[in-house]
Design a protein around this motif. Structure first.
Motif, PDB file in Angstrom:
ATOM      1  N   GLN A 398      40.776  31.070  43.518  1.00 11.97           N
ATOM      2  CA  GLN A 398      42.165  31.362  43.195  1.00 11.97           C
ATOM      3  C   GLN A 398      42.455  32.850  43.336  1.00 11.97           C
ATOM      4  O   GLN A 398      43.507  33.243  43.816  1.00 11.97           O
ATOM      5  CB  GLN A 398      42.474  30.887  41.770  1.00 11.97           C
ATOM      6  N   ILE A 399      41.507  33.675  42.878  1.00  6.37           N
ATOM      7  CA  ILE A 399      41.637  35.124  43.012  1.00  6.37           C
ATOM      8  C   ILE A 399      40.514  35.603  43.917  1.00  6.37           C
ATOM      9  O   ILE A 399      39.341  35.554  43.535  1.00  6.37           O
ATOM     10  CB  ILE A 399      41.553  35.827  41.643  1.00  6.37           C
ATOM     11  N   LEU A 406      46.054  40.830  37.304  1.00  4.61           N
ATOM     12  CA  LEU A 406      47.183  39.988  37.692  1.00  4.61           C
ATOM     13  C   LEU A 406      48.483  40.507  37.087  1.00  4.61           C
ATOM     14  O   LEU A 406      48.511  40.969  35.943  1.00  4.61           O
ATOM     15  CB  LEU A 406      46.976  38.543  37.225  1.00  4.61           C
ATOM     16  N   VAL A 433      48.654  34.754  44.421  1.00  3.46           N
ATOM     17  CA  VAL A 433      47.753  33.831  43.748  1.00  3.46           C
ATOM     18  C   VAL A 433      48.435  32.506  43.410  1.00  3.46           C
ATOM     19  O   VAL A 433      47.840  31.440  43.521  1.00  3.46           O
ATOM     20  CB  VAL A 433      47.186  34.490  42.464  1.00  3.46           C
ATOM     21  N   ASP A 434      49.697  32.568  43.001  1.00  2.00           N
ATOM     22  CA  ASP A 434      50.363  31.334  42.583  1.00  2.00           C
ATOM     23  C   ASP A 434      51.868  31.479  42.745  1.00  2.00           C
ATOM     24  O   ASP A 434      52.422  32.589  42.615  1.00  2.00           O
ATOM     25  CB  ASP A 434      50.032  31.011  41.125  1.00  2.00           C
ATOM     26  N   LYS A 457      47.756  31.152  30.481  1.00  2.00           N
ATOM     27  CA  LYS A 457      47.007  30.448  31.522  1.00  2.00           C
ATOM     28  C   LYS A 457      45.989  31.385  32.165  1.00  2.00           C
ATOM     29  O   LYS A 457      46.201  32.592  32.245  1.00  2.00           O
ATOM     30  CB  LYS A 457      47.966  29.904  32.582  1.00  2.00           C
ATOM     31  N   THR A 458      44.886  30.820  32.654  1.00  2.00           N
ATOM     32  CA  THR A 458      43.858  31.610  33.325  1.00  2.00           C
ATOM     33  C   THR A 458      43.741  31.195  34.782  1.00  2.00           C
ATOM     34  O   THR A 458      43.967  30.039  35.142  1.00  2.00           O
ATOM     35  CB  THR A 458      42.489  31.434  32.638  1.00  2.00           C
ATOM     36  N   TRP A 459      43.378  32.166  35.609  1.00  2.00           N
ATOM     37  CA  TRP A 459      43.109  31.938  37.028  1.00  2.00           C
ATOM     38  C   TRP A 459      41.684  32.374  37.308  1.00  2.00           C
ATOM     39  O   TRP A 459      41.220  33.400  36.778  1.00  2.00           O
ATOM     40  CB  TRP A 459      44.084  32.725  37.899  1.00  2.00           C
ATOM     41  N   CYS A 461      38.402  33.756  39.298  1.00  2.00           N
ATOM     42  CA  CYS A 461      37.993  34.688  40.337  1.00  2.00           C
ATOM     43  C   CYS A 461      36.994  34.019  41.274  1.00  2.00           C
ATOM     44  O   CYS A 461      36.495  32.918  41.001  1.00  2.00           O
ATOM     45  CB  CYS A 461      37.362  35.930  39.725  1.00  2.00           C
ATOM     46  N   VAL A 466      37.397  34.580  34.824  1.00  2.00           N
ATOM     47  CA  VAL A 466      38.797  34.174  34.715  1.00  2.00           C
ATOM     48  C   VAL A 466      39.644  35.370  34.300  1.00  2.00           C
ATOM     49  O   VAL A 466      39.163  36.309  33.670  1.00  2.00           O
ATOM     50  CB  VAL A 466      38.973  33.027  33.698  1.00  2.00           C
TER      51      VAL A 466
END
Length: 685
Positions: A398-399, A406, A433-434, A457-459, A461, A466
């Motif tokens: 995601q990252i 972020l 990313v989103d 919310k977490t994204w 790596c 995260v």
């Protein structure tokens, strides 16, 4: 000057001829008692009423009845369509029997377009009466057009002079901005007058030089839209004629209309090989420094075509559609000064004007508009969205590696809230990313609840770590009270309400925060919100500059070449609509009322949420301090994200405070001296 090729029929010139007694047969007059005074007048009126209207096109009417005055024309005398044959089909499309309802004409300067429009006005007055509206850029230009164009049109053409009363100060039927005639009325107005644009229903609308219209008529909306709304009740019988020399790509009205039409171009034959082609400036060639040697080179046989062939070529030319119209009742024409008849604008003069414009952006812009009839592309133009689509990447997670923190940019709309989440690395390199669309709008509490969830919310790596959003910047331009209420509830450490400002401020593109009053639940709180001001033009310029950066090839990357600082990475899952929104604006040069020019960002399409969200996310990174972080902060962020630390110059080892627990990834922890500010009790935790 060649003779007209349009020969009017006998009946077309007899509508007002009251002396043709042979049209009354003996059978019709045998039973009539003609022995009373005025009998001839009655018969004359009867013959006039019984005679059918002649079936003429606008070009045929102009050849039969139009006379040009020395006050308004360089070549006075009888009007001849054969002088500029490319105008014939355009004028005939304005005739009632032609199915087209909207006709656009994008053209170079001085190719006869305005006179074609005047011919249409004369035709309407004489043969197809009805309410007609002519719109000029300003009311003052409408008055000048009435005096300099319409008055000579009426006075020099006998058939019109008999239908329109002479202008008198006390005669309301014929004033400067209103011409009454039997069965109709012609009203002139300016695009800057909303009152004039909504004054009456109109079957015919002549919109002249639409690219010079203001963006809004008295702050009531687009002048073209307001004018066209006058034709609603006339349905399929309406005619809208839109004419202009184009200006700037993206904001040109006439270009937008032409591109939505069937895009007709005038094809002419080569005198040597007969190949049909439309004239392009690139094929006009001359010896270096010698514009007098200019000649057009055929795209078929490559032979030079001399100027004297132009008359023959124009006479044998034809309009051909080069696209499919969005609206089947909409057609469009384009022509450049290369088609100017002999005696008007020569190819040699075009070459001289083009050479004279070199070295000056303003002169080049004018030359492109007035000579080629094409729009000017500003240097600040955005890259094509197709090029961005080709550069989309497949991220490893995601990252991607290199993303260290972020930020989110939030745009509040009437029926939804759009969120873009960006990861940032060193040197302002970024990754999308989103992209999240929350349906409901600011009036829906559930919409704000979903936005609150995003804050936690977490994204992930690329290495499994995260991150959460470090800073969320939300626009207050729409429903500011609702934004302030939500931001205050979440706390201003993670949420920053922002307000976009016009103009450039490269030194300090973000200023604040300032305390502003907020209305929370109907109660006004003084200094109830912390608002940041953002010079959006600065970040838009930066974004487009980064989007235009060249990417290293596969071979270069294999040799260790990295992306340039500031590179914007886009994921492969993003769609074309989002890409179009990202490049939806263009930097143009605008002149104010005093004649001074200044750059200004203007929309090329209606939706631009992706660009706005990008700007807000970039402002959030500025608010976090990313543009001012030292090397130690960047190294700490890399350690948190598990990214290999870059080799940096030898620096004194900073004394780091002992912390009880390791911080989350994406959280800058470099000690900074904080400014002390007074905080009201209602804002304290």
């Amino acid at each position: 000057m060649s003779d007209s090729t349009s020969t009017p029929s006998l009946i077309s010139g007899s509508r007002l001829d009251d002396d043709k007694d042979d049209l009354i047969t003996d059978d019709l007059t045998d039973d009539l008692d003609l022995g009373f005074d005025g009998a001839e007048d009655v018969l004359r009126s009867w013959r006039k009423g019984m005679r059918p209207d002649p079936d003429l096109t606008v070009s045929e009417w102009a050849d039969a009845h139009r006379w040009l005055s020395s006050r308004a024309a360089a070549e006075p005398g009888r009007y001849r369509t054969a002088r500029a044959p490319y105008l014939r089909e355009i004028m005939d499309a304005l005739s009632p029997r032609h199915p087209a309802q909207r006709i656009s004409f994008m053209k170079a300067a001085q190719v006869g377009a305005t006179e074609a429009g005047n011919n249409w006005i004369g035709f309407v007055i004489h043969h197809a009466p009805g309410p007609m509206l002519a719109v000029l850029p300003t009311v003052e230009m409408a008055k000048r057009t009435s005096r300099g164009r319409l008055d000579p049109l009426i006075s020099e053409s006998p058939v019109l002079r008999a239908l329109v009363n002479p202008a008198r100060s006390r005669d309301a039927g014929n004033s400067m901005l209103s011409k009454e005639f039997q069965g109709g009325i012609l009203v002139l107005t300016g695009a800057n007058s909303a009152t004039g644009l909504r004054s009456m229903p109109a079957r015919y609308i002549f919109l002249d030089e639409v690219d010079a219209y203001p963006a809004s008529a008295d702050e009531e909306g687009d002048p073209v839209t307001l004018a066209e709304a006058r034709t609603t009740t006339f349905s399929h019988r309406r005619k809208v004629f839109m004419v202009s020399t184009p200006t700037i790509r993206g904001i040109s009205r006439i270009e937008r209309e032409y591109e939505a039409s069937d895009q007709r171009r005038y094809f002419v034959p080569c005198p040597h090989c007969g190949a049909m082609q439309w004239l392009q400036f690139e094929r006009l060639r001359w010896d270096k420094g010698r514009p007098d040697t200019a000649a057009y080179h055929c795209e078929g046989c490559e032979k030079p075509i001399a100027e004297h062939h132009k008359t023959q070529m124009l006479a044998a030319g034809e309009w051909r559609a080069t696209a499919t119209s969005v609206d089947p009742h909409s057609i469009g024409f384009h022509i450049s000064a290369l088609y100017s008849p002999l005696g008007w604008k020569s190819w040699q003069q075009i070459a001289r004007d083009w050479l004279a414009a070199q070295g000056s952006e303003e002169m080049l812009r004018a030359a492109r508009n007035t000579l080629l009839g094409e729009t000017w592309v500003e240097s600040g133009d955005a890259p094509e969205w197709q090029r961005l689509a080709e550069r989309r990447e497949a991220y490893g997670g995601q990252i991607p590696e290199g993303g260290l923190f972020l930020t989110a940019g939030v745009d509040v709309q009437k029926d939804r809230i759009e969120v873009n989440v960006w990861a940032w690395g060193r040197d302002r390199t970024s990754w999308l990313v989103d992209h999240i669309v929350i349906a409901g709008g600011p009036d829906d509490p559930a919409c704000w609840d979903k936005l609150t969830v995003l804050l936690g919310k977490t994204w992930a790596c690329a290495n499994g770590a995260v991150m959460v959003i470090g800073k969320l910047a939300i626009d207050t331009g729409y429903e500011a009270p609702a934004v302030y209420a939500w931001a205050r509830k979440q706390g201003f450490d993670q949420v920053s309400p922002i307000k976009g400002l016009e103009g450039f401020n490269r030194a300090t593109p973000v200023s604040g925060p300032t305390f502003v009053d907020a209305t929370i639940g109907g109660k006004r709180l003084r200094r109830g919100a912390r608002l940041w001001s953002v010079a959006t033009a600065t970040f838009k310029t930066e974004t487009y500059r980064f989007l235009r950066l060249e990417r290293p090839s596969d071979e270069d990357r294999a040799l260790g070449v990295v992306h340039a600082p500031g590179t914007i990475h886009l994921p492969d899952w993003i769609d074309t609509e989002w890409l179009k929104q990202l490049v939806a604006e263009q930097l143009v040069t605008v002149r104010n009322k005093r004649g001074y020019s200044h750059p200004e960002w203007q929309k090329m399409r209606e939706r631009n949420e992706a660009l706005d969200c990008r700007v807000y996310a970039r402002a959030a990174a500025w608010i976090m301090g990313a543009d001012r972080w030292d090397e130690a902060t960047w190294r700490r962020l890399e350690e948190q994200a598990g990214v290999e630390t870059r080799l940096a110059p030898q620096l004194p080892t900073p004394i780091e405070p002992t912390t009880p627990a390791a911080p989350k990834a994406g959280t800058p922890t470099t000690p900074r001296r904080k400014r002390r500010a007074y905080t009201p009790n209602f804002m304290r935790d």
